[in-house]
Design a protein around this motif. Structure first.
Motif, PDB file in Angstrom:
ATOM      1  N   ASP C 118       0.881  -1.172   0.000  1.00  0.00           N
ATOM      2  CA  ASP C 118       0.000   0.000   0.000  1.00  0.00           C
ATOM      3  C   ASP C 118       0.916   1.218   0.000  1.00  0.00           C
ATOM      4  O   ASP C 118       1.444   1.617   1.046  1.00  0.00           O
ATOM      5  N   GLY C 119       1.166   1.745  -1.182  1.00  0.00           N
ATOM      6  CA  GLY C 119       2.155   2.823  -1.274  1.00  0.00           C
ATOM      7  C   GLY C 119       3.526   2.268  -0.941  1.00  0.00           C
ATOM      8  O   GLY C 119       3.989   1.308  -1.561  1.00  0.00           O
ATOM      9  N   HIS C 120       4.141   2.824   0.086  1.00  0.00           N
ATOM     10  CA  HIS C 120       5.482   2.374   0.485  1.00  0.00           C
ATOM     11  C   HIS C 120       5.417   1.393   1.648  1.00  0.00           C
ATOM     12  O   HIS C 120       6.438   1.112   2.284  1.00  0.00           O
ATOM     13  N   ALA C 167      11.178   2.724  -2.446  1.00  0.00           N
ATOM     14  CA  ALA C 167      10.345   2.993  -3.619  1.00  0.00           C
ATOM     15  C   ALA C 167      10.675   2.005  -4.734  1.00  0.00           C
ATOM     16  O   ALA C 167      11.849   1.739  -5.036  1.00  0.00           O
ATOM     17  N   GLY C 168       9.662   1.432  -5.315  1.00  0.00           N
ATOM     18  CA  GLY C 168       9.817   0.580  -6.494  1.00  0.00           C
ATOM     19  C   GLY C 168      10.428  -0.775  -6.233  1.00  0.00           C
ATOM     20  O   GLY C 168      10.495  -1.610  -7.128  1.00  0.00           O
ATOM     21  N   ALA C 196       6.714  -2.171  -4.174  1.00  0.00           N
ATOM     22  CA  ALA C 196       6.373  -0.869  -3.563  1.00  0.00           C
ATOM     23  C   ALA C 196       6.095   0.139  -4.669  1.00  0.00           C
ATOM     24  O   ALA C 196       6.661   0.057  -5.771  1.00  0.00           O
ATOM     25  N   GLN C 197       5.289   1.079  -4.387  1.00  0.00           N
ATOM     26  CA  GLN C 197       4.960   2.175  -5.317  1.00  0.00           C
ATOM     27  C   GLN C 197       6.212   3.014  -5.534  1.00  0.00           C
ATOM     28  O   GLN C 197       7.130   3.013  -4.710  1.00  0.00           O
ATOM     29  N   GLY C 198       6.221   3.717  -6.627  1.00  0.00           N
ATOM     30  CA  GLY C 198       7.292   4.695  -6.819  1.00  0.00           C
ATOM     31  C   GLY C 198       8.381   4.170  -7.731  1.00  0.00           C
ATOM     32  O   GLY C 198       8.436   2.999  -8.110  1.00  0.00           O
ATOM     33  N   ASP C 199       9.265   5.132  -8.051  1.00  0.00           N
ATOM     34  CA  ASP C 199      10.338   4.848  -9.024  1.00  0.00           C
ATOM     35  C   ASP C 199      11.600   4.539  -8.239  1.00  0.00           C
ATOM     36  O   ASP C 199      12.024   5.335  -7.411  1.00  0.00           O
ATOM     37  N   PRO C 200      12.218   3.392  -8.515  1.00  0.00           N
ATOM     38  CA  PRO C 200      13.410   3.020  -7.724  1.00  0.00           C
ATOM     39  C   PRO C 200      14.461   4.126  -7.718  1.00  0.00           C
ATOM     40  O   PRO C 200      15.142   4.351  -6.764  1.00  0.00           O
ATOM     41  N   SER C 201      14.566   4.911  -8.864  1.00  0.00           N
ATOM     42  CA  SER C 201      15.654   5.923  -8.937  1.00  0.00           C
ATOM     43  C   SER C 201      15.430   7.012  -7.894  1.00  0.00           C
ATOM     44  O   SER C 201      16.330   7.751  -7.553  1.00  0.00           O
ATOM     45  N   MET C 202      14.256   7.115  -7.337  1.00  0.00           N
ATOM     46  CA  MET C 202      13.993   8.169  -6.331  1.00  0.00           C
ATOM     47  C   MET C 202      14.952   8.048  -5.171  1.00  0.00           C
ATOM     48  O   MET C 202      15.220   8.977  -4.447  1.00  0.00           O
ATOM     49  N   TRP C 203      15.545   6.866  -5.002  1.00  0.00           N
ATOM     50  CA  TRP C 203      16.362   6.625  -3.810  1.00  0.00           C
ATOM     51  C   TRP C 203      17.821   6.996  -4.055  1.00  0.00           C
ATOM     52  O   TRP C 203      18.629   6.993  -3.137  1.00  0.00           O
ATOM     53  N   LEU C 204      18.204   7.270  -5.329  1.00  0.00           N
ATOM     54  CA  LEU C 204      19.655   7.497  -5.584  1.00  0.00           C
ATOM     55  C   LEU C 204      20.045   8.910  -5.175  1.00  0.00           C
ATOM     56  O   LEU C 204      19.179   9.791  -5.113  1.00  0.00           O
TER      57      LEU C 204
END
Lengths: 203, 152, 204
Positions: C118-120, C167-168, C196-204
């Motif tokens: 559910d989201g993250h 994320a992702g 998980a929701q979101g784009d994995p690159s958000m974490w870089l």
């Protein structure tokens, strides 16, 4: 003192009602008696050889009597009894069942305080205190009375209507990574595994 | 929950299904206590409270009390009520299995009996023998929550 | 007399996930309804109560050939069960279980589990199996099998929060039941993975 002739119907449903160990004796008026009935109350520590009168509940017309200070030691168990009087007649003494403050009390929900940032909420839970019989008395948290006390926390996403549950033993919880601009409703309940005691959920 | 509580007596660990025992007792508490008219006497809690027992003596007192209930109490508590009898059987068999684990602690010398627990247990037996056997057994069974509260 | 009515046969105990049932073959009497009564005996009754037996009222004079023992088999000791047939005043001899039954012998099945993203947030929904059960839930980020995390859940009323996810990323979950009273666990449920929701690159 010579007992009056006891032909009055008896008080009914004599019982303790206890919340956070505020232990109040309650009863219903004898059947068919209107106004004017007076009552007196006595109590006994189970296993100790004497009944003790409660002066503040002598010749009262209300149908309750706060026995919290008399029953505050939760390592003991108690009985209480009520007698009714009307126009010179009286009833029998009517007793409660054996009252165990530790297992027979109800527990209020915890106090819940919530703070939030744009993407997380922090929840602090506070268990209610044992009822204080006098203002000067030392505060005792129910956490000390029930060491195994836990909290069940519910977090409701108002937009998606999804509800999550957390079960925690300490009294703080941080829920990160929430959706910005979304309303979350937090509610918590106290759970004591043994003796089994559960509060309701907080508002 | 299953409410198995692990009691630590020295190096000895004794798991006890406290929630099951309490659930069994709670189901018959009102029935059993209503059969005990004597308010002014207690087997377990007066004149000496269990809560005054030193922690070093806890294992021994617990073992003696479980033996007391298994050997002396449950067998004299048969009633005319089938539901009550079934719950008493459930508690009695739980006590038997727990007492066995406590016995293992004794064999490992983790359950020493000090003077205080010996004295306390003598007092309990004296209270018990001061009543006729059925009244004493029913009163003792009605005081099971005193034992469980103390143990927890 | 009693001898005309045979004792029930094929008496056995079915026990799964701490639910225990006694079953037996019906006693057939043409044109008549045979009833049955069940009694149990724990170790306490054998050793301290003169081998007495205790009737189970829900299974007294029942026409069923199954009896729920769960409420009565509530201690980890050896039990014996017996059942007899009754027809009017006629009673059969008791048919008794061979050997003893201890609830520690119950068979434990893996829990029914549903992993939810559910989201993250990584959540798990588990089917309630009764007060005897705890759930040991293992979860890890896919590809990081060496960094498995664990949560023991005691009561599962609804969707339970496990953790927050990057994320992702994809996370996997599996669970087993544990019964403290007999100190045994089931095998693990099949693994389920969610993203998980979101784009994995958000974490870089």
């Amino acid at each position: 003192s010579g007992e009056l002739y006891c032909s009055l119907p008896n008080p009914r449903n004599v019982r303790f009602e206890s919340i956070n160990m505020k232990n109040v004796l309650h009863w219903s008026a004898p059947e068919g008696t209107g106004d004017g009935v007076l009552y007196k109350v006595k109590y006994a520590v189970y296993g100790v050889g004497k009944w003790i009168r409660k002066p503040e509940c002598r010749n009262i017309n209300r149908t309750w009597c706060d026995l919290s200070s008399e029953t505050s030691d939760y390592e003991d168990q108690y009985y209480a009894s009520v007698k009714a009087f009307l126009n010179g007649a009286c009833s029998d003494w009517m007793e409660t069942t054996r009252f165990n403050p530790l297992t027979d009390t109800k527990i209020d929900p915890p106090m819940v305080s919530v703070s939030s940032t744009d993407r997380s909420i922090s929840i602090i839970l506070t268990a209610p205190e044992k009822w204080k019989t006098s203002p000067g008395e030392e505060s005792i948290s129910l956490l000390q009375v029930y060491p195994g006390l836990q909290y069940n926390v519910s977090v409701l996403n108002k937009k998606t209507k999804k509800r999550w549950f957390f079960s925690i033993s300490n009294n703080t919880l941080v829920v990160p990574w929430l959706e910005p601009g979304t309303a979350y409703c937090v509610s918590a309940q106290i759970h004591v595994p043994t003796p089994v005691l559960d509060s309701g959920f907080s508002k | 929950t299953a409410g198995v509580k692990i009691f630590h007596f020295g190096a000895c660990r004794v798991p006890m299904s406290m929630t099951e025992i309490r659930a069994g007792f709670t189901a018959i508490k009102a029935n059993i206590q209503s059969r005990d008219p004597i308010r002014t006497l207690s087997i377990l809690s007066h004149p000496h409270s269990l809560h005054k027992v030193k922690s070093s003596d806890r294992c021994c007192i617990t073992y003696q009390l479980f033996t007391f209930y298994v050997d002396k109490v449950f067998k004299h508590c048969r009633t005319e009520d089938s539901f009550v009898n079934r719950k008493i059987s459930s508690i009695a068999n739980s006590f038997l299995s727990t007492r066995r684990k406590l016995g293992q602690c004794r064999e490992q010398n983790n359950c020493m009996c000090g003077e205080e627990s010996t004295e306390k247990f003598k007092q309990i037996l004296a209270n018990y023998e001061g009543l006729n056997v059925t009244s004493a057994a029913m009163k003792s069974l009605g005081e099971l929550d005193i034992l469980l509260d103390w143990m927890e | 007399g009693d001898a005309l009515l045979p004792a029930p046969q094929s008496i056995s105990i079915l026990s799964t996930n701490m639910k225990h049932f006694l079953t037996w073959s019906p006693v057939i009497v043409q044109g008549a309804t045979v009833r049955y009564s069940v009694e149990f005996q724990g170790e306490y009754e054998r050793e301290y109560a003169n081998g007495s037996w205790i009737p189970i009222s829900e299974c007294s004079l029942t026409t069923a050939t199954i009896c729920n023992l769960t409420e009565d088999i509530s201690a980890s000791v050896a039990y014996k069960l017996r059942v007899r047939a009754e027809l009017g005043a006629t009673r059969s001899p008791w048919g008794t279980t061979k050997g003893f039954f201890n609830r520690a012998m119950t068979s434990l099945t893996p829990p029914q589990l549903r992993a939810v993203a559910d989201g993250h947030h990584l959540l798990v929904e588990l089917a309630d199996m009764g007060p005897s059960f705890q759930f040991r839930v293992l979860y890890w980020r896919k590809g990081q099998e060496s960094r498995v995390q664990q949560k023991v859940l005691k009561e599962v009323s609804s969707v339970v929060h496990l953790d927050t996810m990057e994320a992702g990323a994809e996370y996997c979950v599996k669970a087993q039941t544990h019964v403290q009273a007999i100190n045994r666990s089931s095998s693990f449920s099949p693994t389920q993975c969610v993203r998980a929701q979101g784009d994995p690159s958000m974490w870089l």
